[in-house]
Design a protein around this motif. Structure first.
Motif, PDB file in Angstrom:
ATOM      1  N   ILE A   1       0.860  -1.184   0.000  1.00 24.85           N
ATOM      2  CA  ILE A   1       0.000   0.000   0.000  1.00 24.85           C
ATOM      3  C   ILE A   1       0.895   1.233   0.000  1.00 24.85           C
ATOM      4  O   ILE A   1       1.677   1.435   0.932  1.00 24.85           O
ATOM      5  N   PHE A   2       0.771   2.055  -1.031  1.00 26.90           N
ATOM      6  CA  PHE A   2       1.539   3.297  -1.083  1.00 26.90           C
ATOM      7  C   PHE A   2       0.720   4.390  -0.412  1.00 26.90           C
ATOM      8  O   PHE A   2       0.068   5.197  -1.073  1.00 26.90           O
ATOM      9  N   GLN A   3       0.752   4.374   0.929  1.00 28.02           N
ATOM     10  CA  GLN A   3      -0.044   5.305   1.724  1.00 28.02           C
ATOM     11  C   GLN A   3       0.737   6.603   1.878  1.00 28.02           C
ATOM     12  O   GLN A   3       1.311   6.892   2.926  1.00 28.02           O
ATOM     13  N   THR A   4       0.774   7.382   0.791  1.00 25.51           N
ATOM     14  CA  THR A   4       1.553   8.614   0.791  1.00 25.51           C
ATOM     15  C   THR A   4       0.834   9.690   0.000  1.00 25.51           C
ATOM     16  O   THR A   4       0.043   9.383  -0.896  1.00 25.51           O
ATOM     17  N   VAL A   5       1.124  10.929   0.345  1.00 23.94           N
ATOM     18  CA  VAL A   5       0.581  12.075  -0.386  1.00 23.94           C
ATOM     19  C   VAL A   5       1.561  12.530  -1.464  1.00 23.94           C
ATOM     20  O   VAL A   5       1.182  12.720  -2.622  1.00 23.94           O
ATOM     21  N   ASN A   6       2.815  12.683  -1.088  1.00 16.58           N
ATOM     22  CA  ASN A   6       3.841  13.182  -2.005  1.00 16.58           C
ATOM     23  C   ASN A   6       4.890  12.108  -2.295  1.00 16.58           C
ATOM     24  O   ASN A   6       4.908  11.045  -1.661  1.00 16.58           O
ATOM     25  N   TYR A   7       5.803  12.427  -3.232  1.00 17.06           N
ATOM     26  CA  TYR A   7       6.826  11.484  -3.669  1.00 17.06           C
ATOM     27  C   TYR A   7       8.166  12.193  -3.750  1.00 17.06           C
ATOM     28  O   TYR A   7       8.241  13.400  -4.002  1.00 17.06           O
ATOM     29  N   ASP A   8       9.228  11.443  -3.536  1.00 10.94           N
ATOM     30  CA  ASP A   8      10.575  11.998  -3.583  1.00 10.94           C
ATOM     31  C   ASP A   8      11.181  11.833  -4.976  1.00 10.94           C
ATOM     32  O   ASP A   8      10.831  10.905  -5.714  1.00 10.94           O
ATOM     33  N   TYR A   9      12.114  12.734  -5.319  1.00  8.38           N
ATOM     34  CA  TYR A   9      12.818  12.679  -6.594  1.00  8.38           C
ATOM     35  C   TYR A   9      14.309  12.823  -6.320  1.00  8.38           C
ATOM     36  O   TYR A   9      14.720  13.429  -5.323  1.00  8.38           O
ATOM     37  N   LYS A  10      15.130  12.289  -7.214  1.00  5.66           N
ATOM     38  CA  LYS A  10      16.574  12.369  -6.993  1.00  5.66           C
ATOM     39  C   LYS A  10      17.090  13.803  -7.136  1.00  5.66           C
ATOM     40  O   LYS A  10      18.094  14.171  -6.524  1.00  5.66           O
ATOM     41  N   ASP A  11      16.367  14.606  -7.946  1.00  8.81           N
ATOM     42  CA  ASP A  11      16.734  16.018  -8.064  1.00  8.81           C
ATOM     43  C   ASP A  11      15.553  16.778  -8.680  1.00  8.81           C
ATOM     44  O   ASP A  11      14.540  16.187  -9.066  1.00  8.81           O
ATOM     45  N   SER A  12      15.701  18.094  -8.793  1.00  5.68           N
ATOM     46  CA  SER A  12      14.610  18.943  -9.303  1.00  5.68           C
ATOM     47  C   SER A  12      14.327  18.656 -10.777  1.00  5.68           C
ATOM     48  O   SER A  12      13.191  18.792 -11.229  1.00  5.68           O
ATOM     49  N   ASP A  13      15.356  18.271 -11.527  1.00  7.53           N
ATOM     50  CA  ASP A  13      15.155  17.974 -12.944  1.00  7.53           C
ATOM     51  C   ASP A  13      14.211  16.790 -13.133  1.00  7.53           C
ATOM     52  O   ASP A  13      13.347  16.807 -14.014  1.00  7.53           O
ATOM     53  N   GLU A  14      14.387  15.764 -12.313  1.00 11.41           N
ATOM     54  CA  GLU A  14      13.503  14.599 -12.405  1.00 11.41           C
ATOM     55  C   GLU A  14      12.069  14.988 -12.042  1.00 11.41           C
ATOM     56  O   GLU A  14      11.114  14.612 -12.727  1.00 11.41           O
ATOM     57  N   GLY A  15      11.906  15.754 -10.974  1.00  7.93           N
ATOM     58  CA  GLY A  15      10.577  16.190 -10.566  1.00  7.93           C
ATOM     59  C   GLY A  15       9.894  17.005 -11.649  1.00  7.93           C
ATOM     60  O   GLY A  15       8.700  16.828 -11.923  1.00  7.93           O
ATOM     61  N   PHE A  16      10.648  17.891 -12.291  1.00  6.23           N
ATOM     62  CA  PHE A  16      10.080  18.738 -13.341  1.00  6.23           C
ATOM     63  C   PHE A  16       9.733  17.906 -14.575  1.00  6.23           C
ATOM     64  O   PHE A  16       8.723  18.154 -15.237  1.00  6.23           O
ATOM     65  N   ALA A  17      10.550  16.915 -14.891  1.00  5.76           N
ATOM     66  CA  ALA A  17      10.280  16.046 -16.039  1.00  5.76           C
ATOM     67  C   ALA A  17       8.997  15.248 -15.835  1.00  5.76           C
ATOM     68  O   ALA A  17       8.199  15.071 -16.761  1.00  5.76           O
ATOM     69  N   ILE A  18       8.767  14.796 -14.600  1.00  4.74           N
ATOM     70  CA  ILE A  18       7.524  14.077 -14.283  1.00  4.74           C
ATOM     71  C   ILE A  18       6.342  15.029 -14.365  1.00  4.74           C
ATOM     72  O   ILE A  18       5.282  14.698 -14.894  1.00  4.74           O
ATOM     73  N   PHE A  19       6.536  16.248 -13.859  1.00 10.11           N
ATOM     74  CA  PHE A  19       5.473  17.258 -13.896  1.00 10.11           C
ATOM     75  C   PHE A  19       5.049  17.566 -15.335  1.00 10.11           C
ATOM     76  O   PHE A  19       3.866  17.698 -15.640  1.00 10.11           O
ATOM     77  N   LYS A  20       6.018  17.668 -16.237  1.00 17.33           N
ATOM     78  CA  LYS A  20       5.723  17.976 -17.639  1.00 17.33           C
ATOM     79  C   LYS A  20       5.187  16.771 -18.408  1.00 17.33           C
ATOM     80  O   LYS A  20       4.654  16.930 -19.505  1.00 17.33           O
ATOM     81  N   GLY A  21       5.343  15.581 -17.847  1.00 13.42           N
ATOM     82  CA  GLY A  21       4.896  14.387 -18.540  1.00 13.42           C
ATOM     83  C   GLY A  21       5.956  13.774 -19.434  1.00 13.42           C
ATOM     84  O   GLY A  21       5.667  12.839 -20.193  1.00 13.42           O
ATOM     85  N   ASP A  22       7.178  14.266 -19.343  1.00 14.08           N
ATOM     86  CA  ASP A  22       8.270  13.725 -20.149  1.00 14.08           C
ATOM     87  C   ASP A  22       8.828  12.433 -19.555  1.00 14.08           C
ATOM     88  O   ASP A  22       9.564  11.707 -20.226  1.00 14.08           O
ATOM     89  N   GLN A  23       8.505  12.181 -18.311  1.00 11.82           N
ATOM     90  CA  GLN A  23       9.006  10.993 -17.628  1.00 11.82           C
ATOM     91  C   GLN A  23       7.886  10.415 -16.770  1.00 11.82           C
ATOM     92  O   GLN A  23       7.106  11.158 -16.167  1.00 11.82           O
ATOM     93  N   LYS A  24       7.796   9.098 -16.724  1.00 15.34           N
ATOM     94  CA  LYS A  24       6.782   8.459 -15.897  1.00 15.34           C
ATOM     95  C   LYS A  24       7.120   8.633 -14.424  1.00 15.34           C
ATOM     96  O   LYS A  24       8.292   8.620 -14.040  1.00 15.34           O
ATOM     97  N   GLY A  25       6.075   8.766 -13.616  1.00 18.98           N
ATOM     98  CA  GLY A  25       6.285   8.922 -12.184  1.00 18.98           C
ATOM     99  C   GLY A  25       5.055   9.518 -11.530  1.00 18.98           C
ATOM    100  O   GLY A  25       4.025   9.742 -12.186  1.00 18.98           O
ATOM    101  N   TYR A  26       5.163   9.789 -10.255  1.00 14.95           N
ATOM    102  CA  TYR A  26       4.037  10.305  -9.482  1.00 14.95           C
ATOM    103  C   TYR A  26       4.417  11.615  -8.808  1.00 14.95           C
ATOM    104  O   TYR A  26       5.548  11.791  -8.356  1.00 14.95           O
ATOM    105  N   LEU A  27       3.447  12.537  -8.755  1.00 18.73           N
ATOM    106  CA  LEU A  27       3.662  13.849  -8.162  1.00 18.73           C
ATOM    107  C   LEU A  27       2.916  14.025  -6.848  1.00 18.73           C
ATOM    108  O   LEU A  27       3.456  14.526  -5.872  1.00 18.73           O
ATOM    109  N   TYR A  28       1.648  13.581  -6.854  1.00 20.73           N
ATOM    110  CA  TYR A  28       0.730  13.891  -5.754  1.00 20.73           C
ATOM    111  C   TYR A  28      -0.402  12.875  -5.840  1.00 20.73           C
ATOM    112  O   TYR A  28      -0.914  12.623  -6.936  1.00 20.73           O
ATOM    113  N   SER A  29      -0.793  12.298  -4.737  1.00 16.96           N
ATOM    114  CA  SER A  29      -1.692  11.145  -4.806  1.00 16.96           C
ATOM    115  C   SER A  29      -3.123  11.478  -5.218  1.00 16.96           C
ATOM    116  O   SER A  29      -3.910  10.572  -5.491  1.00 16.96           O
TER     117      SER A  29
END
Length: 281
Positions: free
Chosen positions: A31-59
């Motif tokens: 169970i991924f009982q979390t609201v937010n997710y960690d990223y290795k750096d800001s570039d990865e977080g921004f890439a997920i936000f833009k949809g250029d990379q798969k991942g999760y931002l906010y549950s």
């Protein structure tokens, strides 16, 4: 044995057990009982936000556990994509809000769940969407109520709670000829009983609260269809906040593992009871 040769019950068990959770060989999906997710750096977080990379931002936007449930139901229904929500009504309201505009019309079975009927009659009417309620078993009446403004044909496979039976294939044929989005609530007839998409439906939805969950301990909903449609519904859900909790999603995934066995036994019991009652004066 190749996976494509496995029966439905086996395929769903294997899909649950073989989900990729980054090297964690858990027998049961976590169970991924979390609201937010960690990223290795800001570039990865921004890439997920833009949809250029798969991942999760906010549950509220997406969660591995809720996505697992949606993907498993899509597998069962043999649909392209799926989305899970806080309830069956959450997916219905998001579907209608995403696909309709003021001035559009719906043709719906009159023998549907009271909550759905109230939503269509009261809430959607307030925003300029008119619903024509018909006897869904009367195909001529269905045709008579379709107008140039009609965008959606909506029914339940078995009316809740009156069990009026809809001819899904015949309705799908009429919807296709009139270029309507054919939406089917299959809550009372989950796989392996019926797969509406294979009969021509564009969208199939479930209250996971019922047969999918199977234990009376969760509320949830799932919608399956073409990815272009599901993405629009998911966007509406994200804005409306109809988010399914990861724990309820996990409970529903647990329920899916025994769905095939439970439904077969329930149908067998119902047939035996019907046979007994038929013999009584």
């Amino acid at each position: 044995m190749k996976k494509k040769n496995l029966k439905l019950g086996t395929r769903i068990i294997k899909a649950c057990n073989e989900a990729d959770f980054s090297q964690v060989r858990s027998h049961i999906p976590p169970i991924f009982q979390t609201v937010n997710y960690d990223y290795k750096d800001s570039d990865e977080g921004f890439a997920i936000f833009k949809g250029d990379q798969k991942g999760y931002l906010y549950s509220r936007h997406g969660n591995p556990t809720t996505d697992l449930l949606a993907n498993l139901v899509a597998l069962l229904e043999e649909g392209e994509s799926g989305v899970a929500a806080a309830s069956g009504m959450a997916v219905i309201s998001a579907l209608m809000s995403a696909m309709l505009e003021p001035g559009d019309e719906i043709v719906s079975s009159k023998n549907i769940y009271g909550g759905t009927r109230s939503f269509l009659l009261d809430f959607m009417h307030k925003f300029g969407v008119k619903t024509h309620f018909v006897d869904i078993t009367n195909l001529a009446q269905v045709e008579e109520n379709i107008t140039p403004k009609t965008k959606i044909l909506y029914t339940e496979t078995l009316g809740n709670p009156n069990l009026v039976i809809a001819d899904i294939a015949a309705l799908a044929n009429r919807a296709r000829k009139r270029d309507l989005l054919f939406c089917v609530d299959s809550t009372f007839t989950p796989p392996p009983v019926l797969q509406p998409l294979k009969l021509g439906a564009d969208v199939v939805l479930h209250s996971a609260t019922k047969y999918i969950g199977g234990h009376g301990d969760l509320i949830g909903g799932v919608l399956v269809g073409e990815k272009t449609i599901v993405d629009q519904v998911a966007h509406a859900l994200k804005l409306f906040g109809g988010t399914l909790s990861p724990f309820n999603a996990w409970l529903a995934v647990r329920g899916l593992k025994t769905l095939n066995l439970r439904v077969k036994r329930q149908c067998k019991n119902a047939l035996q009871l019907a046979g007994f009652l038929q013999e009584q004066k």
